[in-house]
Design a protein around this motif. Structure first.
Motif, mmCIF file in Angstrom:
data_model
loop_
_atom_site.group_PDB
_atom_site.id
_atom_site.type_symbol
_atom_site.label_atom_id
_atom_site.label_comp_id
_atom_site.label_asym_id
_atom_site.label_seq_id
_atom_site.Cartn_x
_atom_site.Cartn_y
_atom_site.Cartn_z
ATOM 1 N N GLU A 208 -96.566 -52.500 -87.866
ATOM 2 C CA GLU A 208 -95.475 -53.253 -88.109
ATOM 3 C C GLU A 208 -94.456 -52.872 -87.602
ATOM 4 O OE1 GLU A 208 -94.858 -49.898 -92.531
ATOM 5 O OE2 GLU A 208 -94.260 -49.441 -90.646
ATOM 6 N N VAL A 209 -94.455 -52.390 -86.188
ATOM 7 C CA VAL A 209 -93.856 -52.994 -85.134
ATOM 8 C C VAL A 209 -93.910 -54.336 -84.437
ATOM 9 C CG1 VAL A 209 -92.853 -52.616 -83.507
ATOM 10 C CG2 VAL A 209 -92.610 -50.455 -84.816
ATOM 11 N N VAL A 210 -96.200 -54.080 -84.037
ATOM 12 C CA VAL A 210 -95.583 -55.336 -83.428
ATOM 13 C C VAL A 210 -95.964 -56.884 -84.769
ATOM 14 C CG1 VAL A 210 -99.047 -56.487 -83.104
ATOM 15 C CG2 VAL A 210 -97.509 -53.741 -82.133
ATOM 16 N N GLU A 211 -96.163 -56.522 -85.839
ATOM 17 C CA GLU A 211 -96.060 -57.447 -86.706
ATOM 18 C C GLU A 211 -94.661 -58.548 -86.979
ATOM 19 O OE1 GLU A 211 -97.293 -60.008 -88.732
ATOM 20 O OE2 GLU A 211 -98.615 -58.527 -88.285
ATOM 21 N N LYS A 212 -93.843 -57.132 -86.660
ATOM 22 C CA LYS A 212 -92.625 -57.674 -87.065
ATOM 23 C C LYS A 212 -92.220 -58.513 -85.504
ATOM 24 C CE LYS A 212 -88.556 -58.201 -88.964
ATOM 25 N NZ LYS A 212 -88.918 -58.506 -90.898
ATOM 26 N N ILE A 213 -92.622 -58.246 -84.661
ATOM 27 C CA ILE A 213 -92.123 -59.490 -83.255
ATOM 28 C C ILE A 213 -93.116 -59.464 -83.008
ATOM 29 C CG2 ILE A 213 -91.335 -58.464 -80.749
ATOM 30 C CD1 ILE A 213 -91.609 -55.689 -80.966
ATOM 31 N N SER A 214 -93.837 -60.182 -83.671
ATOM 32 C CA SER A 214 -95.401 -60.959 -83.298
ATOM 33 C C SER A 214 -94.543 -62.700 -84.368
ATOM 34 C CB SER A 214 -96.457 -60.885 -83.933
ATOM 35 O OG SER A 214 -97.349 -59.946 -83.213
ATOM 36 N N GLU A 215 -93.505 -62.222 -85.174
ATOM 37 C CA GLU A 215 -93.130 -62.781 -86.426
ATOM 38 C C GLU A 215 -92.239 -63.520 -85.184
ATOM 39 O OE1 GLU A 215 -91.426 -61.678 -90.077
ATOM 40 O OE2 GLU A 215 -93.044 -60.816 -90.534
ATOM 41 N N TYR A 216 -91.481 -63.120 -84.256
ATOM 42 C CA TYR A 216 -90.117 -64.272 -83.535
ATOM 43 C C TYR A 216 -91.237 -64.926 -82.662
ATOM 44 C CZ TYR A 216 -87.705 -60.685 -85.732
ATOM 45 O OH TYR A 216 -86.154 -59.524 -86.686
#
Ligand code: DC
Length: 430
Positions: A208-216
């Motif tokens: 989830e963290v990777v996904e969130k930062i990937s968006e940025y």
């Protein structure tokens, strides 16, 4: 100039796991800056010195050479030629790292290394002061947190999996102690940058963290592809007003003669490079070039009360002299990408008696990295600078980035490109 992701946060927030995953996903270089402080902690311990004592640590610094190497995509830390990547991972060295990292000279010792890597690669850099001190212009800034108990649990499991004999309570107390050290030290304390995105990962999974930062990161990559952004109207108006007001006294006092008017830039996103003979050279150029510009100025000028404010108002940003100031170069490139011109004096300082000095490598670097033309300007006057003196400001044909022949960006190439720019300016002064 790469795309840089700054990942800061307290010990055990999961930064390294996340940073590694992001680096792999995007093909970026992962830079674990904690390893640098750990290497210094290790060295100081091995020498039997007190890791808390600046008097004992600072004299050792000249003997410490830390390098980062990448083997099969993973970072190795080399301390004076020895690969110490594994031996620095003990709780004892964690604490030593936290101790030495509070010493300003230690941080200074590691500064350039970190900036150089970020300057030449796309990076995900994890640490404590990346978004605040090391890369204040990082493209994406994340401040990752999690409760101390959750962080202790994660580290406990990580160390257990590595077969280390550890106790949860000891780790928790270590984490609390390091949190305290890292946030209370005077130099570059652990702190969220104003423009960082805070992410509490206590109840988030790694994915989830990777996904969130990937968006940025994806959003930022998209923006990077847009070469020229438009500048907000109020900035342009403010600049136009300032330019007009400031020009009045100079037009009254001097007889400013502009030549090469056909070469005056009519768009944004170009570099304007002049020789530097008076403190108001930027104003002489701004009177003629309507388009909004940012200015690279000596850091000392920002300390002068009214002048410092004035320079900031016209998007001036500081550069330290006599050093490859990666953060200033990064800012310059950003301004150009965002549609501003960049007015720069490649000699870095004012020259006396109409002489032309040597260019610092910055101008060629910025031209090549931003891929925009350099408009040369020659400024000259005869005799003493006095009332109604004629000052000639002559604009030359733009130099295209490909004319600068920068392929490898080596020191020699940068020097030659800088010389080419300065010799073009010298011709205009003749
Ligand atoms: O991220 P880490 O646990 O490997 O870092 C070890 C210590 O180094 C940590 O307690 C604080 C310090 N550190 C720092 O001060 N600045 C950084 N950019 C990275 C680490």
């Amino acid at each position: 100039m790469g795309l840089n992701v700054a990942l800061d946060g307290p010990s055990g927030a999961g930064k390294s796991t996340i940073a590694k995953a992001l680096a792999k996903k995007f093909g970026f270089v992962y830079v674990d800056t904690g390893a640098l402080y750990r290497s210094i902690g290790l060295y100081v311990k091995r020498r039997g010195a007190d890791t808390k004592s600046p008097e004992e640590v600072v004299p050792l610094l000249p003997d410490i050479r830390v390098e980062l190497k990448y083997v099969d995509g993973s970072q190795r830390v080399i301390l004076n030629g020895e690969d110490v990547s594994d031996v620095i991972r003990t709780p004892e060295i964690s604490m030593a790292a936290s101790d030495v990292s509070a010493i300003p000279a230690v941080r200074e010792h590691l500064l350039d290394l970190q900036r150089e890597i970020a300057d030449t690669n796309d990076t995900v850099m994890d640490g404590r002061d990346i978004g605040t001190v090391i890369l204040p212009n990082a493209d994406v800034k994340i401040f990752m947190t999690a409760s101390a108990e959750e962080r202790a649990k994660r580290r406990y499991e990580e160390l257990l999996a590595k077969g280390q004999d550890v106790s949860y309570d000891a780790i928790l107390s270590d984490i609390n102690q390091r949190d305290y050290n890292d946030t209370h030290r005077e130099t570059a304390p652990l702190m969220k940058a104003d423009d960082a995105i805070e992410l509490d990962t206590t109840s988030m999974s790694i994915d989830e963290v990777v996904e969130k930062i990937s968006e940025y990161i994806v959003a930022e990559e998209k923006e990077e592809e847009i070469p020229f952004r438009t500048i907000p109207a109020f900035r342009r108006y403010l600049y136009a007003v300032l330019r007009f007001v400031v020009s009045i006294p100079f037009k009254l006092i001097f007889n400013i003669k502009y030549e090469g008017n056909e070469n005056v830039p009519q768009t944004g996103s170009v570099i304007i490079a002049g020789n530097h003979i008076t403190w108001f050279d930027p104003i002489l150029i701004a009177i003629k070039v309507k388009y909004i510009s940012s200015y690279m100025a000596k850091a000392e000028l920002f300390d002068i009360p009214v002048l410092g404010l004035g320079i900031k108002l016209v998007h001036g940003f500081p550069t330290r002299r006599n050093s490859a100031d990666a953060s200033a170069l990064g800012r310059a490139i950003k301004y150009i990408r965002n549609g501003y011109n960049l007015t720069i004096f490649p000699e870095g300082t004012r020259m006396k008696g109409g002489k032309i000095g040597r260019a610092k490598s910055g101008v060629a670097y910025i031209a090549s990295k931003s891929g925009v033309p350099v408009y040369p300007v020659g400024i000259s006057y005869k005799g003493h600078l006095c009332f109604r003196r004629t000052i000639r400001v002559r604009f030359g044909k733009p130099i295209m980035p490909e004319e600068l022949n920068l392929r490898s960006m080596s020191k020699t190439e940068l020097k030659a490109a800088g010389e080419k720019i300065m010799s073009t300016i010298a011709e205009l002064v003749k």
